[in-house]
Motif scaffolding. Structure first.
Motif, PDB file in Angstrom:
ATOM      1  N   ASN A 185       0.850  -1.189   0.000  1.00 47.25           N
ATOM      2  CA  ASN A 185       0.000   0.000   0.000  1.00 47.25           C
ATOM      3  C   ASN A 185       0.890   1.245   0.000  1.00 47.25           C
ATOM      4  O   ASN A 185       1.799   1.353   0.819  1.00 47.25           O
ATOM      5  CB  ASN A 185      -0.867   0.020   1.256  1.00 47.25           C
ATOM      6  CG  ASN A 185      -1.740  -1.215   1.323  1.00 47.25           C
ATOM      7  OD1 ASN A 185      -2.419  -1.544   0.347  1.00 47.25           O
ATOM      8  ND2 ASN A 185      -1.690  -1.902   2.447  1.00 47.25           N
ATOM      9  N   VAL A 186       0.590   2.173  -0.892  1.00 47.21           N
ATOM     10  CA  VAL A 186       1.420   3.385  -0.994  1.00 47.21           C
ATOM     11  C   VAL A 186       0.510   4.608  -0.965  1.00 47.21           C
ATOM     12  O   VAL A 186      -0.572   4.606  -1.555  1.00 47.21           O
ATOM     13  CB  VAL A 186       2.212   3.392  -2.316  1.00 47.21           C
ATOM     14  CG1 VAL A 186       3.000   4.689  -2.452  1.00 47.21           C
ATOM     15  CG2 VAL A 186       3.139   2.192  -2.392  1.00 47.21           C
ATOM     16  N   ARG A 187       0.946   5.642  -0.203  1.00 55.29           N
ATOM     17  CA  ARG A 187       0.279   6.946  -0.305  1.00 55.29           C
ATOM     18  C   ARG A 187       1.363   7.984  -0.590  1.00 55.29           C
ATOM     19  O   ARG A 187       2.384   8.021   0.104  1.00 55.29           O
ATOM     20  CB  ARG A 187      -0.459   7.288   0.974  1.00 55.29           C
ATOM     21  CG  ARG A 187      -1.184   8.629   0.778  1.00 55.29           C
ATOM     22  CD  ARG A 187      -2.208   8.904   1.799  1.00 55.29           C
ATOM     23  NE  ARG A 187      -1.596   9.192   3.084  1.00 55.29           N
ATOM     24  CZ  ARG A 187      -2.200   8.947   4.228  1.00 55.29           C
ATOM     25  NH1 ARG A 187      -3.387   8.395   4.251  1.00 55.29           N
ATOM     26  NH2 ARG A 187      -1.613   9.251   5.356  1.00 55.29           N
ATOM     27  N   VAL A 188       1.125   8.801  -1.577  1.00 58.88           N
ATOM     28  CA  VAL A 188       2.177   9.734  -1.967  1.00 58.88           C
ATOM     29  C   VAL A 188       1.570  11.098  -2.277  1.00 58.88           C
ATOM     30  O   VAL A 188       0.458  11.199  -2.794  1.00 58.88           O
ATOM     31  CB  VAL A 188       2.980   9.172  -3.164  1.00 58.88           C
ATOM     32  CG1 VAL A 188       2.116   9.051  -4.403  1.00 58.88           C
ATOM     33  CG2 VAL A 188       4.218  10.019  -3.452  1.00 58.88           C
ATOM     34  N   VAL A 201      -2.302  10.769  -3.414  1.00 60.63           N
ATOM     35  CA  VAL A 201      -2.868   9.636  -4.125  1.00 60.63           C
ATOM     36  C   VAL A 201      -2.569   8.371  -3.333  1.00 60.63           C
ATOM     37  O   VAL A 201      -1.468   8.221  -2.814  1.00 60.63           O
ATOM     38  CB  VAL A 201      -2.202   9.489  -5.515  1.00 60.63           C
ATOM     39  CG1 VAL A 201      -2.964   8.490  -6.378  1.00 60.63           C
ATOM     40  CG2 VAL A 201      -2.086  10.823  -6.189  1.00 60.63           C
ATOM     41  N   THR A 202      -3.548   7.484  -3.220  1.00 62.11           N
ATOM     42  CA  THR A 202      -3.231   6.170  -2.646  1.00 62.11           C
ATOM     43  C   THR A 202      -3.410   5.124  -3.725  1.00 62.11           C
ATOM     44  O   THR A 202      -4.269   5.255  -4.596  1.00 62.11           O
ATOM     45  CB  THR A 202      -4.151   5.819  -1.457  1.00 62.11           C
ATOM     46  OG1 THR A 202      -5.461   5.621  -1.960  1.00 62.11           O
ATOM     47  CG2 THR A 202      -4.140   6.899  -0.414  1.00 62.11           C
ATOM     48  N   SER A 233      10.269   0.141  -9.786  1.00 61.21           N
ATOM     49  CA  SER A 233      10.060   0.930 -11.008  1.00 61.21           C
ATOM     50  C   SER A 233       8.957   1.965 -10.804  1.00 61.21           C
ATOM     51  O   SER A 233       9.038   3.083 -11.318  1.00 61.21           O
ATOM     52  CB  SER A 233       9.740   0.006 -12.179  1.00 61.21           C
ATOM     53  OG  SER A 233       8.572  -0.730 -11.880  1.00 61.21           O
ATOM     54  N   VAL A 234       7.940   1.623 -10.011  1.00 57.85           N
ATOM     55  CA  VAL A 234       6.852   2.575  -9.763  1.00 57.85           C
ATOM     56  C   VAL A 234       7.368   3.774  -8.983  1.00 57.85           C
ATOM     57  O   VAL A 234       7.091   4.924  -9.309  1.00 57.85           O
ATOM     58  CB  VAL A 234       5.689   1.889  -9.032  1.00 57.85           C
ATOM     59  CG1 VAL A 234       4.656   2.920  -8.592  1.00 57.85           C
ATOM     60  CG2 VAL A 234       5.041   0.847  -9.927  1.00 57.85           C
ATOM     61  N   ILE A 235       8.188   3.519  -7.948  1.00 55.24           N
ATOM     62  CA  ILE A 235       8.696   4.609  -7.126  1.00 55.24           C
ATOM     63  C   ILE A 235       9.588   5.530  -7.979  1.00 55.24           C
ATOM     64  O   ILE A 235       9.518   6.764  -7.892  1.00 55.24           O
ATOM     65  CB  ILE A 235       9.482   4.067  -5.910  1.00 55.24           C
ATOM     66  CG1 ILE A 235       8.529   3.300  -4.976  1.00 55.24           C
ATOM     67  CG2 ILE A 235      10.166   5.204  -5.150  1.00 55.24           C
ATOM     68  CD1 ILE A 235       7.428   4.136  -4.367  1.00 55.24           C
ATOM     69  N   SER A 236      10.399   4.947  -8.848  1.00 55.37           N
ATOM     70  CA  SER A 236      11.289   5.805  -9.649  1.00 55.37           C
ATOM     71  C   SER A 236      10.466   6.659 -10.620  1.00 55.37           C
ATOM     72  O   SER A 236      10.806   7.802 -10.896  1.00 55.37           O
ATOM     73  CB  SER A 236      12.352   4.966 -10.369  1.00 55.37           C
ATOM     74  OG  SER A 236      11.732   4.162 -11.339  1.00 55.37           O
ATOM     75  N   HIS A 237       9.331   6.125 -11.093  1.00 51.68           N
ATOM     76  CA  HIS A 237       8.458   6.924 -11.944  1.00 51.68           C
ATOM     77  C   HIS A 237       7.863   8.081 -11.156  1.00 51.68           C
ATOM     78  O   HIS A 237       7.901   9.237 -11.573  1.00 51.68           O
ATOM     79  CB  HIS A 237       7.335   6.043 -12.507  1.00 51.68           C
ATOM     80  CG  HIS A 237       6.309   6.787 -13.294  1.00 51.68           C
ATOM     81  ND1 HIS A 237       6.472   7.075 -14.637  1.00 51.68           N
ATOM     82  CD2 HIS A 237       5.120   7.330 -12.934  1.00 51.68           C
ATOM     83  CE1 HIS A 237       5.419   7.749 -15.064  1.00 51.68           C
ATOM     84  NE2 HIS A 237       4.586   7.919 -14.042  1.00 51.68           N
ATOM     85  N   VAL A 238       7.377   7.748  -9.966  1.00 47.53           N
ATOM     86  CA  VAL A 238       6.695   8.760  -9.146  1.00 47.53           C
ATOM     87  C   VAL A 238       7.662   9.859  -8.734  1.00 47.53           C
ATOM     88  O   VAL A 238       7.314  11.050  -8.703  1.00 47.53           O
ATOM     89  CB  VAL A 238       6.066   8.085  -7.904  1.00 47.53           C
ATOM     90  CG1 VAL A 238       5.594   9.124  -6.910  1.00 47.53           C
ATOM     91  CG2 VAL A 238       4.908   7.193  -8.331  1.00 47.53           C
ATOM     92  N   ILE A 286       8.405  14.355  -4.985  1.00 44.41           N
ATOM     93  CA  ILE A 286       7.717  13.763  -3.831  1.00 44.41           C
ATOM     94  C   ILE A 286       7.784  14.695  -2.639  1.00 44.41           C
ATOM     95  O   ILE A 286       8.852  15.170  -2.255  1.00 44.41           O
ATOM     96  CB  ILE A 286       8.365  12.413  -3.463  1.00 44.41           C
ATOM     97  CG1 ILE A 286       8.167  11.414  -4.620  1.00 44.41           C
ATOM     98  CG2 ILE A 286       7.773  11.863  -2.172  1.00 44.41           C
ATOM     99  CD1 ILE A 286       8.766  10.061  -4.380  1.00 44.41           C
ATOM    100  N   LEU A 287       6.605  14.994  -2.046  1.00 50.70           N
ATOM    101  CA  LEU A 287       6.551  15.776  -0.824  1.00 50.70           C
ATOM    102  C   LEU A 287       6.447  14.849   0.388  1.00 50.70           C
ATOM    103  O   LEU A 287       7.004  15.114   1.440  1.00 50.70           O
ATOM    104  CB  LEU A 287       5.334  16.709  -0.846  1.00 50.70           C
ATOM    105  CG  LEU A 287       5.305  17.717  -2.007  1.00 50.70           C
ATOM    106  CD1 LEU A 287       3.997  18.498  -1.960  1.00 50.70           C
ATOM    107  CD2 LEU A 287       6.497  18.656  -1.925  1.00 50.70           C
ATOM    108  N   ASP A 288       5.702  13.808   0.206  1.00 49.67           N
ATOM    109  CA  ASP A 288       5.486  12.874   1.324  1.00 49.67           C
ATOM    110  C   ASP A 288       5.191  11.502   0.735  1.00 49.67           C
ATOM    111  O   ASP A 288       4.440  11.405  -0.234  1.00 49.67           O
ATOM    112  CB  ASP A 288       4.290  13.351   2.172  1.00 49.67           C
ATOM    113  CG  ASP A 288       4.053  12.415   3.338  1.00 49.67           C
ATOM    114  OD1 ASP A 288       5.029  11.799   3.829  1.00 49.67           O
ATOM    115  OD2 ASP A 288       2.877  12.279   3.762  1.00 49.67           O
ATOM    116  N   LEU A 289       5.801  10.473   1.309  1.00 54.16           N
ATOM    117  CA  LEU A 289       5.532   9.137   0.794  1.00 54.16           C
ATOM    118  C   LEU A 289       5.438   8.147   1.968  1.00 54.16           C
ATOM    119  O   LEU A 289       6.299   8.139   2.839  1.00 54.16           O
ATOM    120  CB  LEU A 289       6.636   8.686  -0.165  1.00 54.16           C
ATOM    121  CG  LEU A 289       6.416   7.292  -0.772  1.00 54.16           C
ATOM    122  CD1 LEU A 289       6.550   7.336  -2.282  1.00 54.16           C
ATOM    123  CD2 LEU A 289       7.359   6.269  -0.186  1.00 54.16           C
TER     124      LEU A 289
END
Ligand SMILES: Nc1ncnc2c1ncn2[C@@H]1O[C@H](COP(=O)(O)OP(=O)(O)OP(=O)(O)O)[C@@H](O)[C@H]1O
Ligand SMILES: [Mg+2]
Lengths: 534, 297
Positions: B223-226, B251-252, B262-267, B272-275
């Motif tokens: 689960n990711v919230r960014v 966004v969650t 790969s998803v994190i590097s895209h985001v 990023i302010l908060d992850l």
């Protein structure tokens, strides 16, 4: 207020009928069919008045009176009088057993298993459970009464008239209701269904014993027992109804008391409270045998006492027996002492056979406890410890074996003590001991069969009770009812030499012992390979 | 060496197949979780392992020996706590504990008394008067008081209060530290997560997943919230991203764990302010597997 307490009774009653939709009809049909069937056979068994008269004299014998109750209408021993004399006590007892089992099943047993709790959480009155149980069981007794009455009358035998037949049925129903009430009361007192069942059957056994002693020696004493009382209806002879009313009146009072106790107690609680016990187990309780013995300590002792008393009760009638033989010219003529044995000795042989079959009951019970342990899911944890199945089963076998020897001994001892006190020329202790212990192999056959069933077909262990009842029937009533010899041969008890009348037959005794051993060994083999608790 | 080894175990009740080819292996010193929905076959498996039921096919070996044939010898080294603790209503808890410990063989009176104290059990009461949790405590004390090498526990804590649950977890830790093995069937997933080294999930008589929690996590989603300075473009189209929801605080979404990198590097390209990312709980895992394996949950 009272209406609130009984709220939901009819719905619960319907639910009980649904749960017992097989059990109840089976009980009803079995009881009615047995009563009507045996009665229907009388005319062909004793076609002439002379034969009935001879029968009547046999039935007057105190030893027989102690077993089946007093005889009325000796002078004109009609089929009706015969039915009342020979059938009523047995059938009334059977109905009492039915009532005890049904009432426990729907009261304390349900409560113990937490099934009442769910129902109590619904908008249902506190007394509705007991009310519904007694309603259904009461209706069952009414059905027994009507069906038996009509069934007997429908036989169309001349002396088995409508009035007598209805009274016969009603006597059965009334005694049933009385025992339902007594059981309902015990179900309030104890916290476990085992306890309640034990007390109820103890009450039934006591009623039988008090009646036996009373019928032989004291009319007042006999009337104190519900079983003795109901025989005072003199069905088909004088057709008295007052014993029925007294029985029903007492039942109403006892039932009222049960309702009162049910209303004031907590769910799950009883009045005979459990005391705090040991924090540590004794040395004894550390083996499967120790466990088997500890669990059944109480019932073991109770049965031992009961069998001793039973032996003594039978023994005590022998004083009157002598007098009876003296007075009865006819008996002397009927059974000449050609065989060289007194009538007393012949009756002793019969009584010891009967007592041996009583002993078989606790012996089988002690063994089959392992089956009920399994159904209660308590065998798993024992087997999960370092206990082999063989050792577990043999522990119960050993306990049952010890019980067979001890209880046969006590039964014989009670008989000898009481009969020596009552007789002028008492039997020798050795004579009675031998005559008692010679039945052990037959009891062991029953034990072996119980092991066999438990090992291969645990659902069928109830068959052992049928077999014991069957044995009782053919050995005890076989001669009386002139059953064919083939029927007698299929029970181990008929192969035992009836000492002191018969000569000792080591061969028969050895074969029975061997049979018992083989059945036990096969049973153990089965128990070792089957699933537990399925 | 494997302490418990189950190969292709089949058990039928009449014509209903309760276990349909179970494989399972518990190693020395390991706490093994055994989870699955109601009626999946956990208790049945355990009862076969204990030689109470007879297998229709397959093999069960404990310490290298056949579980059915050498049951008695093996049980000296096994302690068992059943799911439904059924005790004799007319014996006291103390008597039952002593009985079980003696039937098993080795015991230590000091250890027993210590456990009674820790589990706060009144051993002078008749078992018929115990609550469910107290009956369970009796079985637990009896199990942990015996010096076993394998502990088989079938939902041992379903009736315990949180305090007692803690004592239970300590006991497991002690046992594990002593190099003993544990097979623990449980519905309390947080407990399994905390205690178990490896886990098997069983469903309708089949093992559908086995591995360490780490292994299993890889099979599911994180689960990711960014929150980012610019809106993330093309997030929904990325491989392995699911359930994207826009909220006021970012966004969650869920990511297949093996695509996480790969998803994190895209985001990260959108500032990023908060992850926050949370590993899947065992509960997520559990749900994931039930839904996947058949979908009718
Ligand atoms: N004696 C039996 N006869 C027939 N079917 C049975 C029997 N015992 C269990 N079953 C069935 O076998 C299946 C597995 O049951 P089991 O008790 O092993 O489940 P479980 O995983 O322990 O469930 P739970 O989490 O509820 O304890 C169930 O579908 C159950 O209904
Ligand atoms: Mg289970």
């Amino acid at each position: 207020m009272l209406r609130d307490a009984f709220r939901g009774t009819t719905q619960l009653a319907r639910f009980i009928l649904r749960r017992d939709r097989v059990q109840l009809p089976v009980w009803l049909v079995a009881i009615v069919a047995l009563t009507v069937g045996v009665t229907a056979s009388f005319p062909s068994l004793y076609p002439t008045p002379e034969e009935r008269a001879i029968m009547a004299v046999t039935m007057e014998n105190p030893a027989v009176v102690a077993m089946i109750g007093p005889i009325y209408g000796v002078d004109d021993y009609t089929y009706g009088a015969m039915t009342g004399n020979q059938m009523l006590l047995f059938m009334v007892t059977a109905v009492a057993v039915m009532n005890i089992l049904l009432v426990i099943r729907h009261t304390r047993s349900d409560e113990e298993h937490g099934r009442i709790e769910v129902i109590r959480s619904l908008p249902v009155g506190r007394l509705a459970g007991l009310g519904a149980t007694l309603l259904v069981v009461g209706l069952a007794n009414v059905a027994v009464a009507l069906l038996t009455g009509l069934g007997l009358f429908a036989l169309g035998i001349e002396s088995i008239d409508f009035a007598g037949s209805m009274l016969f049925g009603v006597a059965m129903g009334a005694t049933g209701i009385a025992f339902a009430a007594v059981t309902a009361l015990f179900a309030q007192l104890t916290e476990t269904s085992r306890g309640a069942t034990g007390l109820s059957f103890a009450a039934l056994g006591l009623a039988y014993l008090v009646r036996a002693v009373g019928d032989v020696s004291s009319e007042t004493l006999a009337r104190l027992s519900p079983l003795g009382l109901i025989l005072r209806t003199e069905v088909y002879v004088r057709n008295l109804w007052w014993p029925v009313w007294v029985t029903l009146g007492v039942a109403a009072v006892v039932a009222g008391l049960a309702f009162y106790l049910n209303a004031v107690r907590d769910l799950g609680a009883g009045f005979l409270r459990a005391r705090p016990g040991r924090e540590h187990a004794t040395k004894f309780l550390g083996t499967p045998f120790g466990l088997a013995a500890r669990l059944q300590r109480t019932s073991f002792i109770a049965w031992a006492v009961a069998l001793f008393v039973l032996g003594a009760a039978y023994g005590s009638v022998f004083g009157d027996l002598d007098a009876f033989f003296e007075s009865s010219e006819m008996i002397k003529m009927m059974l000449p002492e050609a065989a060289g044995f007194s009538l007393g000795e012949q009756f002793t042989a019969l009584v010891l056979a009967v007592m041996a079959m009583f002993t078989a009951v606790p012996v089988a019970l002690l063994l089959l406890k392992l089956g009920s342990e399994e159904r209660a899911w308590r065998v798993d944890t024992v087997l999960a410890a370092a206990v082999s199945r063989r050792r577990l089963l043999l522990s119960y076998v050993t306990l049952a074996f010890l019980a067979s020897v001890l209880m046969q001994g006590l039964c014989g001892l009670g008989f000898w003590l009481a009969s020596s006190a009552a007789m002028e020329e008492p039997f020798g202790l050795g004579q009675i001991a031998a005559a008692s212990f010679v039945y052990l192999p037959a009891i062991w056959v029953m034990l072996g069969l119980a092991v066999l069933l438990l090992g291969w077909w645990p659902k069928g262990t109830g068959l052992i009770w049928l077999y014991i009842v069957y044995s009782f029937f053919v050995v005890y009533l076989g001669d009386l009812l002139r059953l064919p010899d083939g029927m007698k041969r299929v029970t181990p008890f008929s192969h035992v030499p009836q000492l002191p009348v018969d000569a000792m037959e080591w061969g028969a005794v050895a074969v029975l012992t061997l049979l018992a051993l083989v059945a036990t060994a096969l049973g153990v083999a089965g128990y070792r390979r089957r699933d537990i608790g399925v | 060496m494997a302490v418990l080894e189950i190969r292709n175990l089949v058990k039928r009740y009449g014509n209903f197949t309760a276990l349909d080819g179970i494989d399972l292996e518990v190693k020395q010193g390991e706490v093994y979780g055994f989870i699955g929905p109601n009626g999946a076959g956990k208790t049945t498996t355990i009862r076969v392992v204990l030689g109470i039921l007879r297998a229709d096919a397959g093999e069960v070996r404990i310490f290298g020996k056949d579980a059915w044939r050498h049951a008695v010898e093996l049980h000296k080294r096994i302690a068992y706590v059943p799911g439904d603790v059924n005790l004799w209503p007319n014996l006291t808890g103390g008597e039952v504990i002593d009985l079980f410990v003696r039937l098993r063989g080795k015991s230590s009176a000091a250890r027993r008394d210590e456990l009674v104290r820790r589990f706060d059990l009144d051993t002078s009461k008749k078992c018929g008067t115990y609550s469910k949790g107290n009956r369970q405590k009796v079985a637990l004390v009896a199990a942990f008081a015996s010096d076993a090498d394998l502990y088989i526990l079938d939902e041992p804590t379903s009736g315990l209060d949180p305090l007692m649950e803690r004592v239970f977890q300590e006991c497991i830790a002690e046992v594990k530290a002593a190099g003993k093995s544990v097979l623990l069937s449980s519905h309390i997933l947080s407990e399994v997560e905390r205690l178990c080294d490896r886990v098997s999930i069983i469903r309708q008589g089949k093992i559908i997943e086995t591995g360490t929690l780490e292994d299993l996590r890889h099979l599911t989603r994180t689960n990711v919230r960014v929150q980012t300075s610019r809106p993330i473009e093309g997030l929904r189209e990325l491989k392995g991203v699911h359930n994207v929801v826009e909220t006021e605080r970012g966004v969650t979404f869920q990511v297949d764990t093996d695509e996480l990198g790969s998803v994190i590097s895209h985001v990260s390209r959108f500032g990023i302010l908060d992850l926050q990312s949370a590993p899947p709980t065992l509960e997520d895992l559990f749900m994931h597997h039930y839904k996947n394996a058949g979908g009718e949950l």
